[in-house]
Design an enzyme around this catalytic site. Structure first.
Site, PDB file in Angstrom:
ATOM      1  N   PHE A   1       0.813  -1.223   0.000  1.00  0.00           N
ATOM      2  CA  PHE A   1       0.000   0.000   0.000  1.00  0.00           C
ATOM      3  C   PHE A   1       0.845   1.270   0.000  1.00  0.00           C
ATOM      4  O   PHE A   1       0.337   2.356   0.243  1.00  0.00           O
ATOM      5  CB  PHE A   1      -0.945   0.000   1.208  1.00  0.00           C
ATOM      6  CG  PHE A   1      -1.901  -1.167   1.197  1.00  0.00           C
ATOM      7  CD1 PHE A   1      -2.974  -1.202   0.312  1.00  0.00           C
ATOM      8  CD2 PHE A   1      -1.715  -2.260   2.038  1.00  0.00           C
ATOM      9  CE1 PHE A   1      -3.852  -2.282   0.281  1.00  0.00           C
ATOM     10  CE2 PHE A   1      -2.590  -3.347   2.012  1.00  0.00           C
ATOM     11  CZ  PHE A   1      -3.657  -3.356   1.128  1.00  0.00           C
ATOM     12  N   LEU A   2       2.158   1.126  -0.265  1.00  0.00           N
ATOM     13  CA  LEU A   2       3.004   2.318  -0.223  1.00  0.00           C
ATOM     14  C   LEU A   2       2.735   3.241  -1.405  1.00  0.00           C
ATOM     15  O   LEU A   2       2.314   2.802  -2.475  1.00  0.00           O
ATOM     16  CB  LEU A   2       4.484   1.955  -0.144  1.00  0.00           C
ATOM     17  CG  LEU A   2       5.136   1.115  -1.232  1.00  0.00           C
ATOM     18  CD1 LEU A   2       5.501   1.938  -2.449  1.00  0.00           C
ATOM     19  CD2 LEU A   2       6.381   0.464  -0.657  1.00  0.00           C
TER      20      LEU A   2
ATOM     21  N   CYS B   1      -0.604   3.280 -10.859  1.00  0.00           N
ATOM     22  CA  CYS B   1      -1.476   2.377 -10.097  1.00  0.00           C
ATOM     23  C   CYS B   1      -2.967   2.620 -10.318  1.00  0.00           C
ATOM     24  O   CYS B   1      -3.670   1.732 -10.784  1.00  0.00           O
ATOM     25  CB  CYS B   1      -1.142   2.475  -8.619  1.00  0.00           C
ATOM     26  SG  CYS B   1       0.584   2.126  -8.295  1.00  0.00           S
TER      27      CYS B   1
HETATM   28  C1  UGA Z   1      -1.333   4.576  -4.866  1.00  0.00           C
HETATM   29  C2  UGA Z   1      -1.944   4.284  -3.485  1.00  0.00           C
HETATM   30  O1  UGA Z   1      -2.157   5.510  -2.771  1.00  0.00           O
HETATM   31  C3  UGA Z   1      -1.021   3.377  -2.678  1.00  0.00           C
HETATM   32  O2  UGA Z   1      -1.638   3.043  -1.443  1.00  0.00           O
HETATM   33  C4  UGA Z   1      -0.751   2.090  -3.481  1.00  0.00           C
HETATM   34  O3  UGA Z   1       0.157   1.238  -2.813  1.00  0.00           O
HETATM   35  C5  UGA Z   1      -0.164   2.458  -4.841  1.00  0.00           C
HETATM   36  O4  UGA Z   1      -1.078   3.337  -5.531  1.00  0.00           O
HETATM   37  C6  UGA Z   1       0.036   1.176  -5.616  1.00  0.00           C
HETATM   38  O5  UGA Z   1      -0.956   0.513  -5.908  1.00  0.00           O
HETATM   39  O6  UGA Z   1       1.193   0.765  -5.822  1.00  0.00           O
HETATM   40  P1  UGA Z   1       0.549   6.257  -5.801  1.00  0.00           P
HETATM   41  O7  UGA Z   1      -0.021   5.947  -7.143  1.00  0.00           O
HETATM   42  O8  UGA Z   1       2.014   6.143  -5.576  1.00  0.00           O
HETATM   43  O9  UGA Z   1      -0.123   5.306  -4.669  1.00  0.00           O
HETATM   44  O10 UGA Z   1       0.172   7.760  -5.425  1.00  0.00           O
HETATM   45  P2  UGA Z   1      -1.072   8.501  -4.719  1.00  0.00           P
HETATM   46  O11 UGA Z   1      -0.530   9.371  -3.674  1.00  0.00           O
HETATM   47  O12 UGA Z   1      -2.132   7.571  -4.334  1.00  0.00           O
HETATM   48  O13 UGA Z   1      -1.602   9.433  -5.916  1.00  0.00           O
HETATM   49  C7  UGA Z   1      -2.209   8.891  -7.086  1.00  0.00           C
HETATM   50  C8  UGA Z   1      -2.809   9.989  -7.936  1.00  0.00           C
HETATM   51  O14 UGA Z   1      -3.955  10.571  -7.318  1.00  0.00           O
HETATM   52  C9  UGA Z   1      -1.872  11.161  -8.220  1.00  0.00           C
HETATM   53  O15 UGA Z   1      -2.006  11.543  -9.562  1.00  0.00           O
HETATM   54  C10 UGA Z   1      -2.363  12.272  -7.312  1.00  0.00           C
HETATM   55  O16 UGA Z   1      -2.089  13.558  -7.798  1.00  0.00           O
HETATM   56  C11 UGA Z   1      -3.850  11.982  -7.314  1.00  0.00           C
HETATM   57  N1  UGA Z   1      -4.544  12.516  -6.124  1.00  0.00           N
HETATM   58  C12 UGA Z   1      -4.305  11.983  -4.904  1.00  0.00           C
HETATM   59  C13 UGA Z   1      -5.489  13.542  -6.270  1.00  0.00           C
HETATM   60  O17 UGA Z   1      -5.747  14.030  -7.394  1.00  0.00           O
HETATM   61  N2  UGA Z   1      -6.153  13.981  -5.164  1.00  0.00           N
HETATM   62  C14 UGA Z   1      -5.910  13.482  -3.927  1.00  0.00           C
HETATM   63  O18 UGA Z   1      -6.570  13.927  -2.967  1.00  0.00           O
HETATM   64  C15 UGA Z   1      -4.969  12.444  -3.792  1.00  0.00           C
END
Ligand code: UGA
Length: 429
Positions: free
Chosen positions: A152-153, A260
């Protein structure tokens, strides 16, 4: 414990390094010779805050090794993690050919009992297929167990997330495998949710899909806010303080990207379809996400008017801050669309420019924020890097042709931008 990690990408490398930091002896394997060579030379193939230092420390203390040789690593391991890519096929299905190949490779080297752990995000029932593949290669069932231990990182905070997880999920169908993984994760002192393998596999897809749903939900709310003169940031705060809702992942923006969420949401839709369920809710989550980028482009066109010949400064390229990762980054789609209309793109990103050149061959890459803003008819914020918050607004205005900021991440205070003479456009407010 002796651990082998097959696949040294973001997840594999972070997992391997953190497990070494916990005192295990870990070999990270990858079939990409260049990557292994880079790691063995003491360099890093990716940018992840704090990872280089932790790798260096554990290599020097002889707990962390890098190799292309699966055989030797598996032979002496007690636990083998599969952390290879599961990229999307054109129809949205996850491509599991790397997982199958690795299962066959692992099978060739099993001599003592091992636990083979799925770390990659995989569709439900993959665990059984991995077990069958190993068994079909002639390995006796007593010599191995398969378990699912989804990761979940998040990129950008990967080490912290690994070391301080909200929960650890262990899906295993045997007591022996369960105990091994319980022992491995004991030092983290985190709650462990023990399930069967299928349930653990579903937990991962359900978690990422739920988070993507939260983002699409707030993005839809941002549209309603714009139409009714409300402020989405305050709506998110007002909603998020309710503990049942939670304030995380309620940041409106230009849509979710990365390696992801887009992949996992479409894979989950496909998995559901194969099982006979039409997951229309998730289809809409995808649609809203796509529309959010398109809506942002419309905002740019409405503000800048004719794009042909205009210079657009782009601040931020990576799909999120603190990473150099450009996979499924909204910036790529946005920049390509603007270039199609004849705009000239100048870009700056604190970490992603090395990779960006291959994705965006026509953009001009700048050394810093102010060089990027120089002569621009408008500036776009596409990634919320901390250093953009510290922009000297007076200096920024002097550099620009016209002081227009179109902020896809709601980084700035509207009043302050107005006071500094900017035409400031953001999302949902
Ligand atoms: C995501 C999950 O958060 C992790 O828990 C999971 O382990 C990972 O996928 C995976 O499956 O390997 P990640 O893709 O690294 O992590 O990054 P996030 O922080 O979740 O952001 C994903 C996207 O959502 C980004 O484009 C970010 O800008 C966007 N986002 C995130 C938003 O537009 N609004 C938010 O409030 C949060």
């Amino acid at each position: 414990m002796k651990i082998a990690i097959i696949g040294s990408g973001y997840v594999g490398l972070t997992t391997g390094t953190c497990l070494a930091e916990l005192g295990n002896t870990v070999t990270c394997i990858d079939n990409n010779k260049e990557k292994i060579q880079i790691l063995n030379n003491g360099e890093m193939p990716i940018f992840e805050p704090g990872l280089a230092e932790l790798v260096k420390k554990n290599v020097s203390q002889k707990r962390l090794f890098f190799s292309t040789d699966i055989k030797n690593a598996v032979k002496s391991a007690e636990i083998v993690f599969i952390a290879v890519g599961t990229p999307p096929k054109p129809n949205g299905d996850a491509d599991l050919s790397f997982v199958e190949n690795v299962a066959k490779e692992i099978a060739k080297s099993i001599t003592n009992y091992i636990v083979v752990v799925e770390k990659s995000t995989v569709p439900v029932e993959t665990g059984e297929k991995v077990a069958r593949t190993i068994e079909n290669s002639g390995v006796s069932r007593e010599l191995f167990d398969v378990a699912s231990n989804p990761e979940f990182l998040r990129e950008g905070s990967a080490i912290h997330d690994f070391m301080h997880p909200d929960r650890i999920v262990v899906g295993a169908n045997s007591e022996k495998a369960r105990e091994k993984l319980e022992e491995l994760y004991k030092p983290l002192n985190a709650p462990i949710v023990f399930t069967d393998i299928r349930t653990a596999e579903i937990i991962k897809h359900a978690s990422n899909s739920f988070l993507a749903t939260k983002i699409s939900f707030i993005n839809a709310i941002s549209r309603i806010c714009e139409l009714s003169g409300a402020n989405v940031e305050e709506v998110a705060l007002g909603m998020g303080l309710d503990r049942r809702i939670g304030k995380e992942f309620l940041k409106a923006g230009i849509g979710y990207g990365g390696s992801c969420f887009p992949k996992d949401v479409s894979a989950f839709i496909q998995i559901a379809k194969k099982k006979g369920y039409d997951f229309r809710l998730l289809k809409e989550v995808e649609e809203i996400n796509k529309a959010q980028t398109e809506f942002f482009l419309k905002k740019i066109e409405e503000t800048v008017w004719n794009l042909n010949g205009k210079t657009i400064a782009v601040l931020g390229l990576s799909f999120k801050p603190n990473t150099d990762d450009l996979r499924e980054a909204p910036s790529i789609k946005i920049i390509s669309a603007l270039e199609k209309e004849g705009a000239k793109i100048k870009a700056f990103d604190p970490a992603a420019m090395g990779h960006a050149k291959t994705f965006l061959p026509n953009a001009a890459f700048c050394k810093n924020i102010y060089e990027c803003l120089f002569g621009a008819d408008a500036a776009l914020i596409l990634t919320e890097w901390d250093e953009f918050k510290k922009i000297d607004l007076k200096k920024a205005k002097q550099q620009m042709n016209t002081p227009v900021f179109i902020d896809g991440r709601n980084m700035f205070d509207q009043k302050k931008m107005k006071e500094n003479g900017f035409n400031y456009i953001s999302i949902g407010r």
